[in-house]
Design an enzyme around this catalytic site. Structure first.
Site, PDB file in Angstrom:
ATOM      1  N   HIS A   1      12.620  -9.351 -39.334  1.00 35.04           N
ATOM      2  CA  HIS A   1      13.102 -10.351 -40.299  1.00 35.04           C
ATOM      3  C   HIS A   1      14.133 -11.221 -39.595  1.00 35.04           C
ATOM      4  O   HIS A   1      15.324 -10.955 -39.625  1.00 35.04           O
ATOM      5  CB  HIS A   1      13.715  -9.641 -41.512  1.00 35.04           C
ATOM      6  CG  HIS A   1      14.057 -10.561 -42.648  1.00 35.04           C
ATOM      7  ND1 HIS A   1      14.001 -10.148 -43.968  1.00 35.04           N
ATOM      8  CD2 HIS A   1      14.483 -11.855 -42.689  1.00 35.04           C
ATOM      9  CE1 HIS A   1      14.375 -11.151 -44.754  1.00 35.04           C
ATOM     10  NE2 HIS A   1      14.677 -12.196 -43.997  1.00 35.04           N
TER      11      HIS A   1
ATOM     12  N   ASP B   1      18.151 -11.507 -39.958  1.00 34.00           N
ATOM     13  CA  ASP B   1      17.919 -12.607 -40.889  1.00 34.00           C
ATOM     14  C   ASP B   1      18.224 -13.969 -40.261  1.00 34.00           C
ATOM     15  O   ASP B   1      17.368 -14.577 -39.645  1.00 34.00           O
ATOM     16  CB  ASP B   1      18.734 -12.385 -42.168  1.00 34.00           C
ATOM     17  CG  ASP B   1      18.196 -13.162 -43.362  1.00 34.00           C
ATOM     18  OD1 ASP B   1      17.159 -13.826 -43.239  1.00 34.00           O
ATOM     19  OD2 ASP B   1      18.821 -13.102 -44.438  1.00 34.00           O
ATOM     20  N   ASP B   2      19.454 -14.465 -40.431  1.00 36.18           N
ATOM     21  CA  ASP B   2      19.897 -15.747 -39.867  1.00 36.18           C
ATOM     22  C   ASP B   2      21.190 -15.483 -39.088  1.00 36.18           C
ATOM     23  O   ASP B   2      22.284 -15.815 -39.550  1.00 36.18           O
ATOM     24  CB  ASP B   2      20.149 -16.765 -40.979  1.00 36.18           C
ATOM     25  CG  ASP B   2      18.899 -17.051 -41.786  1.00 36.18           C
ATOM     26  OD1 ASP B   2      18.089 -17.890 -41.348  1.00 36.18           O
ATOM     27  OD2 ASP B   2      18.721 -16.424 -42.850  1.00 36.18           O
TER      28      ASP B   2
ATOM     29  N   HIS C   1      14.710 -15.476 -39.015  1.00 37.40           N
ATOM     30  CA  HIS C   1      14.329 -16.884 -39.163  1.00 37.40           C
ATOM     31  C   HIS C   1      14.784 -17.612 -37.904  1.00 37.40           C
ATOM     32  O   HIS C   1      15.985 -17.668 -37.630  1.00 37.40           O
ATOM     33  CB  HIS C   1      14.994 -17.487 -40.392  1.00 37.40           C
ATOM     34  CG  HIS C   1      14.612 -16.815 -41.673  1.00 37.40           C
ATOM     35  ND1 HIS C   1      13.537 -17.215 -42.428  1.00 37.40           N
ATOM     36  CD2 HIS C   1      15.153 -15.754 -42.315  1.00 37.40           C
ATOM     37  CE1 HIS C   1      13.440 -16.438 -43.491  1.00 37.40           C
ATOM     38  NE2 HIS C   1      14.408 -15.539 -43.450  1.00 37.40           N
TER      39      HIS C   1
ATOM     40  N   GLU D   1      16.040  -9.876 -53.349  1.00 40.20           N
ATOM     41  CA  GLU D   1      17.335 -10.088 -52.699  1.00 40.20           C
ATOM     42  C   GLU D   1      18.303 -10.549 -53.793  1.00 40.20           C
ATOM     43  O   GLU D   1      19.101  -9.775 -54.301  1.00 40.20           O
ATOM     44  CB  GLU D   1      17.226 -11.130 -51.594  1.00 40.20           C
ATOM     45  CG  GLU D   1      18.558 -11.455 -50.918  1.00 40.20           C
ATOM     46  CD  GLU D   1      18.470 -12.668 -50.001  1.00 40.20           C
ATOM     47  OE1 GLU D   1      19.416 -12.873 -49.231  1.00 40.20           O
ATOM     48  OE2 GLU D   1      17.474 -13.424 -50.060  1.00 40.20           O
TER      49      GLU D   1
ATOM     50  N   HIS E   1       9.801 -12.822 -49.216  1.00 40.93           N
ATOM     51  CA  HIS E   1      11.148 -12.474 -49.656  1.00 40.93           C
ATOM     52  C   HIS E   1      11.087 -12.166 -51.154  1.00 40.93           C
ATOM     53  O   HIS E   1      10.558 -12.950 -51.947  1.00 40.93           O
ATOM     54  CB  HIS E   1      12.102 -13.651 -49.438  1.00 40.93           C
ATOM     55  CG  HIS E   1      12.475 -13.880 -48.001  1.00 40.93           C
ATOM     56  ND1 HIS E   1      11.561 -13.880 -46.982  1.00 40.93           N
ATOM     57  CD2 HIS E   1      13.690 -14.129 -47.429  1.00 40.93           C
ATOM     58  CE1 HIS E   1      12.186 -14.117 -45.836  1.00 40.93           C
ATOM     59  NE2 HIS E   1      13.477 -14.271 -46.085  1.00 40.93           N
TER      60      HIS E   1
END
Length: 347
Positions: free
Chosen positions: A21, A285-286, A23, A207, A204
Site C-alpha cells: 500500500h 501509504d503516502d 501511492h 478507513e 480503499h
C-alpha cells in the site's frame, strides 16, 4: 567476543518484507517537488521547502488530498515520473523491501494534460531499473472515487493498451481518494470490466468510511485485498469473515495517525484485528506526507502496540502471502524471511 542479539526493532528493520500500500505520488518529498517545479517552470503556492512541510498538519483525509494534488502538479514528463519512482525505490531498498505493489493515480495527471502513456512509461522504467537491484514490483492503476464512475470507465478504456503492453507489471486496479460519501458501489461497473479482463482488484475501504464500505468492496467489487480496513473491527461478523477468507488488509499506521483516524497509535486496531486472525500488513501509504516509510511504520507500531516477535513475523509473512506474485515467487520470499528470522533469534 560476545555477540549481541538484535532488538525486535532492529530485526524487523533488517528483515526482507513486502509493501502493498504505497501511492507513488505520495512518496514525492518536498525537496523533489521543488526541484521538479524549477525544472518544469511550475509555480508553487509555497515559497520554501519548510513552508510546504509546515502545511502537513492534516485534520482529515481531504485536508491531506488538497496538498497531495498540489504537489503532483510538478509531474509533467516521463523523466519526472522516473525520478519520483526511483526516489521511492531507493527508500524501499534501504528499508529491505524486496517486493512492492505500487498505486498510481492516472486521473490526477490526465486532467492536467499529461498522457497516461507518459505516466506509466516513467514509472515502469524506474521499476525495471530497481528490479536489477533486487526490488521486484507490480503496478496498480487506481481510480479517484471523488470523480464520477464515467471518468473511471474512460480511464480504464484508455489504459487497456497499457495493460497489454506492460502485463508483466501493470496487474490490477484500485480505488482511492476521498472515502466519505463515495461508497465502493459507485464503481461496480468499472470493477466488473477489470475483473472480466482478469486483473487483480483492490479498494480503499473502512478507513474513514464505515464497515459497510468493506462489505461493498468484498461483495460488489469482489476485491482480492482491502486497503486500510481498520474500522472492520466495529463489526464482529466482518472480522470473522476476513479472518476465515484470509482477505488481507493493507494497514498504514502512521497515515491513520496523521489523518486523525486514531488520535494515538496505542489505540490502533491493528493488534486487535491480528488477534482475531485477520491477515493485517504494515505499509507506508503516502510516506512523504505522513512521517515515515515502511520501517518507520513498523517501528512505531511495534512500540505503540507492544507487538511480540511472533506477531511481527506473522505481519511480515502476511505481506508476502497477500502479494500478487506466483506461488514459486511467494515461497522464495517466505523462505528468505524464515532464514532471516531464525538467524536472528531473540532470546
Amino acid at each position: 567476543m560476545t555477540e549481541f542479539a538484535p532488538t525486535l526493532t532492529e530485526k524487523t528493520a533488517a528483515a526482507p518484507k513486502a509493501e502493498l500500500h504505497i501511492h507513488i505520488e505520495g512518496s514525492l518529498e518536498p525537496e523533489l517537488i521543488f526541484r521538479l517545479a524549477e525544472r518544469n517552470g511550475v509555480k508553487l503556492a509555497y515559497n520554501s521547502i519548510d513552508a510546504l512541510r509546515a502545511a502537513y498538519a492534516f485534520t482529515d483525509l481531504q485536508s491531506f488530498l488538497d496538498i497531495y494534488y498540489a504537489g503532483a502538479s510538478v509531474l509533467l514528463t516521463e523523466q519526472d515520473f522516473y525520478d519520483m519512482t526511483m526516489a521511492y525505490c531507493e527508500r524501499a531498498l534501504a528499508d529491505n523491501v524486496v517486493h512492492t505493489e505500487i498505486f498510481f493515480d492516472p486521473q490526477t495527471h490526465t486532467e492536467r494534460g499529461v498522457a497516461i502513456d507518459v505516466v506509466v512509461a516513467g514509472i515502469e522504467r524506474a521499476l525495471a531499473d530497481a528490479e536489477q537491484r533486487g526490488l521486484s514490483s507490480k503496478l496498480i492503476l487506481c481510480f479517484l472515487r471523488h470523480l464520477p464512475e464515467e471518468d473511471a470507465l474512460a480511464t480504464f478504456d484508455a489504459a487497456l493498451p497499457l495493460f497489454d503492453r506492460y502485463r508483466h507489471r501493470l496487474i490490477g486496479v484500485g480505488l482511492d481518494s476521498s472515502e466519505r460519501g463515495h461508497p465502493p458501489s459507485k464503481f461496480e461497473r468499472v470493477f466488473a470490466k477489470a475483473r472480466a479482463k482478469g486483473l487483480k482488484l483492490v479498494a480503499h475501504a473502512g478507513e474513514e468510511g464505515p464497515p459497510s464500505y468493506v462489505y461493498e468492496a468484498l461483495d460488489l467489487l469482489k476485491v482480492d485485498r482491502v486497503d486500510h480496513g481498520v474500522r472492520s473491527i466495529e463489526d464482529p461478523a466482518l472480522v470473522t469473515r476476513l479472518a476465515d477468507t484470509r482477505v488481507a488488509l493493507t494497514v498504514c499506521p502512521l497515515s491513520n495517525l496523521k489523518l486523525c483516524v486514531f488520535d494515538d497509535l496505542t489505540k490502533h486496531t491493528l493488534k486487535a484485528l491480528l488477534d482475531e486472525g485477520v491477515a493485517v500488513t504494515v505499509n507506508s501509504d503516502d510516506p512523504a506526507y505522513f512521517g515515515g516509510y515502511v520501517n518507520e511504520n513498523y517501528r512505531a507500531t511495534v512500540e505503540a502496540l507492544q507487538l511480540t516477535d511472533a506477531e511481527v513475523y506473522t505481519i511480515i509473512r502476511n505481506s508476502f502471502e497477500a502479494s500478487f506474485v506466483t506461488d514459486a515467487e511467494r515461497d522464495a520470499l517466505i523462505a528468505r524471511l524464515d532464514a532471516h528470522w531464525h538467524a536472528n533469534a531473540i532470546t
